[in-house]
Design a protein around this motif. Structure first.
Motif, PDB file in Angstrom:
ATOM      1  N   ASP A   1      -1.597  -4.653  -9.771  1.00 31.06           N
ATOM      2  CA  ASP A   1      -2.557  -3.677  -9.267  1.00 31.06           C
ATOM      3  C   ASP A   1      -3.805  -4.406  -8.793  1.00 31.06           C
ATOM      4  N   ASP A   2      -4.229  -4.152  -7.536  1.00 36.89           N
ATOM      5  CA  ASP A   2      -5.418  -4.842  -7.015  1.00 36.89           C
ATOM      6  C   ASP A   2      -6.701  -4.047  -7.231  1.00 36.89           C
ATOM      7  N   GLY A   3      -6.603  -2.870  -7.865  1.00 37.50           N
ATOM      8  CA  GLY A   3      -7.787  -2.064  -8.146  1.00 37.50           C
ATOM      9  C   GLY A   3      -8.292  -1.291  -6.946  1.00 37.50           C
ATOM     10  N   GLY A   4      -7.666  -1.448  -5.803  1.00 34.29           N
ATOM     11  CA  GLY A   4      -8.102  -0.760  -4.590  1.00 34.29           C
ATOM     12  C   GLY A   4      -7.033   0.146  -4.012  1.00 34.29           C
ATOM     13  N   GLY A   5      -6.098   0.567  -4.825  1.00 36.52           N
ATOM     14  CA  GLY A   5      -5.057   1.469  -4.339  1.00 36.52           C
ATOM     15  C   GLY A   5      -3.789   0.764  -3.899  1.00 36.52           C
ATOM     16  N   GLY A   6      -3.714  -0.523  -4.080  1.00 39.05           N
ATOM     17  CA  GLY A   6      -2.525  -1.264  -3.683  1.00 39.05           C
ATOM     18  C   GLY A   6      -2.090  -2.234  -4.767  1.00 39.05           C
ATOM     19  N   TYR A   7      -1.069  -2.964  -4.451  1.00 35.58           N
ATOM     20  CA  TYR A   7      -0.543  -3.982  -5.357  1.00 35.58           C
ATOM     21  C   TYR A   7      -0.374  -5.256  -4.558  1.00 35.58           C
ATOM     22  N   ARG A   8      -0.620  -6.389  -5.204  1.00 33.27           N
ATOM     23  CA  ARG A   8      -0.523  -7.660  -4.483  1.00 33.27           C
ATOM     24  C   ARG A   8       0.113  -8.725  -5.337  1.00 33.27           C
ATOM     25  N   ALA A   9       0.641  -9.733  -4.624  1.00 35.22           N
ATOM     26  CA  ALA A   9       1.238 -10.898  -5.279  1.00 35.22           C
ATOM     27  C   ALA A   9       0.967 -12.110  -4.403  1.00 35.22           C
TER      28      ALA A   9
ATOM     29  N   ARG B   1       0.870  -1.189   0.000  1.00 37.62           N
ATOM     30  CA  ARG B   1       0.000   0.000   0.000  1.00 37.62           C
ATOM     31  C   ARG B   1       0.903   1.234   0.000  1.00 37.62           C
ATOM     32  N   PHE B   2       0.480   2.255  -0.716  1.00 34.11           N
ATOM     33  CA  PHE B   2       1.249   3.496  -0.798  1.00 34.11           C
ATOM     34  C   PHE B   2       0.609   4.559   0.087  1.00 34.11           C
ATOM     35  N   TRP B   3       1.475   5.434   0.649  1.00 33.02           N
ATOM     36  CA  TRP B   3       1.036   6.426   1.633  1.00 33.02           C
ATOM     37  C   TRP B   3       1.590   7.797   1.301  1.00 33.02           C
ATOM     38  N   HIS B   4       0.837   8.820   1.711  1.00 33.73           N
ATOM     39  CA  HIS B   4       1.240  10.209   1.499  1.00 33.73           C
ATOM     40  C   HIS B   4       2.324  10.640   2.485  1.00 33.73           C
ATOM     41  N   ASP B   5       2.351   9.996   3.653  1.00 31.97           N
ATOM     42  CA  ASP B   5       3.265  10.408   4.722  1.00 31.97           C
ATOM     43  C   ASP B   5       4.039   9.214   5.265  1.00 31.97           C
ATOM     44  N   ALA B   6       5.168   9.504   5.909  1.00 31.42           N
ATOM     45  CA  ALA B   6       6.045   8.460   6.451  1.00 31.42           C
ATOM     46  C   ALA B   6       5.389   7.671   7.582  1.00 31.42           C
ATOM     47  N   ALA B   7       4.396   8.259   8.250  1.00 27.80           N
ATOM     48  CA  ALA B   7       3.704   7.568   9.341  1.00 27.80           C
ATOM     49  C   ALA B   7       2.607   6.630   8.836  1.00 27.80           C
ATOM     50  N   HIS B   8       2.368   6.628   7.526  1.00 30.20           N
ATOM     51  CA  HIS B   8       1.365   5.757   6.894  1.00 30.20           C
ATOM     52  C   HIS B   8      -0.045   6.017   7.426  1.00 30.20           C
ATOM     53  N   THR B   9      -0.417   7.304   7.486  1.00 30.79           N
ATOM     54  CA  THR B   9      -1.759   7.651   7.981  1.00 30.79           C
ATOM     55  C   THR B   9      -2.705   8.066   6.862  1.00 30.79           C
ATOM     56  N   ARG B  10      -2.167   8.545   5.722  1.00 30.09           N
ATOM     57  CA  ARG B  10      -3.011   8.993   4.601  1.00 30.09           C
ATOM     58  C   ARG B  10      -2.659   8.209   3.343  1.00 30.09           C
ATOM     59  N   PRO B  11      -3.585   7.382   2.843  1.00 29.03           N
ATOM     60  CA  PRO B  11      -3.313   6.617   1.620  1.00 29.03           C
ATOM     61  C   PRO B  11      -2.984   7.535   0.446  1.00 29.03           C
ATOM     62  N   GLU B  12      -2.127   7.053  -0.432  1.00 30.62           N
ATOM     63  CA  GLU B  12      -1.709   7.809  -1.616  1.00 30.62           C
ATOM     64  C   GLU B  12      -2.048   7.007  -2.861  1.00 30.62           C
ATOM     65  N   PRO B  13      -2.977   7.510  -3.689  1.00 30.61           N
ATOM     66  CA  PRO B  13      -3.219   6.801  -4.945  1.00 30.61           C
ATOM     67  C   PRO B  13      -1.943   6.836  -5.783  1.00 30.61           C
ATOM     68  N   PHE B  14      -1.567   5.703  -6.331  1.00 28.20           N
ATOM     69  CA  PHE B  14      -0.302   5.642  -7.049  1.00 28.20           C
ATOM     70  C   PHE B  14      -0.403   4.648  -8.198  1.00 28.20           C
ATOM     71  N   ALA B  15      -0.083   5.108  -9.381  1.00 31.79           N
ATOM     72  CA  ALA B  15      -0.074   4.242 -10.559  1.00 31.79           C
ATOM     73  C   ALA B  15       1.378   3.892 -10.866  1.00 31.79           C
ATOM     74  N   ALA B  16       1.756   2.697 -10.527  1.00 35.88           N
ATOM     75  CA  ALA B  16       3.135   2.257 -10.729  1.00 35.88           C
ATOM     76  C   ALA B  16       3.351   1.830 -12.174  1.00 35.88           C
ATOM     77  N   GLY B  17       4.581   1.898 -12.588  1.00 38.10           N
ATOM     78  CA  GLY B  17       4.954   1.454 -13.926  1.00 38.10           C
ATOM     79  C   GLY B  17       5.435   0.010 -13.897  1.00 38.10           C
ATOM     80  N   PRO B  18       6.031  -0.442 -14.989  1.00 36.57           N
ATOM     81  CA  PRO B  18       6.498  -1.829 -15.078  1.00 36.57           C
ATOM     82  C   PRO B  18       7.613  -2.159 -14.083  1.00 36.57           C
ATOM     83  N   TRP B  19       8.265  -1.136 -13.528  1.00 40.66           N
ATOM     84  CA  TRP B  19       9.327  -1.355 -12.550  1.00 40.66           C
ATOM     85  C   TRP B  19       8.795  -1.950 -11.242  1.00 40.66           C
ATOM     86  N   ILE B  20       7.463  -1.952 -11.052  1.00 40.98           N
ATOM     87  CA  ILE B  20       6.886  -2.441  -9.784  1.00 40.98           C
ATOM     88  C   ILE B  20       7.320  -3.879  -9.498  1.00 40.98           C
ATOM     89  N   ASP B  21       7.602  -4.656 -10.548  1.00 37.04           N
ATOM     90  CA  ASP B  21       8.053  -6.036 -10.346  1.00 37.04           C
ATOM     91  C   ASP B  21       9.465  -6.106  -9.773  1.00 37.04           C
TER      92      ASP B  21
END
Length: 183
Positions: free
Chosen positions: A94-102, A54-74
């Motif tokens: 991409d899990d379609g909910g703002g995160g990535y999963r494997a 999951r991606f976050w706007h802040d280092a404390a992981h309190t605000r989710p950050e929408p993020f579209a990753a490129g092919p480097w995500i692997d």
């Protein structure tokens, strides 16, 4: 005059390219803070393990950050077996909910590290900045083993000579204690 202008433009472009390369101009510099969850936290060999980023706007992981990753995500995460050269990339999708999963499966029991940024070439320091995951230690159990129980290698599971030595030490301690009380 025109040649000078082109020369200056070329020098500026080369300077920018060298500066970008020396600063490690990779996609990593553009990644927002992220967290990694592993389910189940005590994996069993041969069974699927879900890894969610999951991606976050802040280092404390309190605000989710929408993020579209490129092919480097692997190349963001890799699994490394402790004490071996083995490394496997984690194929995040991409899990379609703002995160990535494997989903990954371990072939046998052992100690593994889930490592973020496995290729740190060009970094000024091998340390991962706050707000990012560095590594997650995973102990993969054998099928049928109890969670939290230490794995005992078969070569050490039944050692009668150790049991005999331990029993002898206990008897000697009891005899010494009783003999000392009679005096």
């Amino acid at each position: 005059m025109r040649a000078r202008r082109h020369a200056r433009t070329l020098i500026l472009i080369l300077t920018a390219a060298v500066a970008s390369a020396s600063l490690g101009g990779t996609a990593w510099a553009k990644i927002p803070y992220f967290s990694v969850d592993v389910t189940p936290p005590d994996p069993v060999a041969g069974e699927p393990v879900l890894i969610v980023v999951r991606f976050w706007h802040d280092a404390a992981h309190t605000r989710p950050e929408p993020f579209a990753a490129g092919p480097w995500i692997d190349r963001l995460l890799a699994l490394r077996r402790v004490g071996a050269e083995e490394e496997r990339a984690v194929p995040l999708r991409d899990d379609g909910g703002g995160g990535y999963r494997a989903s990954v499966t371990f072939d046998g029991p052992g100690e593994w590290h889930l490592v973020a940024f496995p290729d740190r070439c060009g970094w000024s320091s091998p340390e991962v900045p706050p707000g990012y995951v560095d590594r997650v230690a995973l102990t993969v159990r054998a099928p049928g083993a109890t969670a939290g129980a230490a794995e005992v290698p078969a070569s050490e599971a039944a050692r009668p000579e150790l049991a005999a030595v331990a029993a002898g030490a206990v008897l000697l301690a009891l005899a010494t204690t009783r003999w000392g009380r009679r005096r």
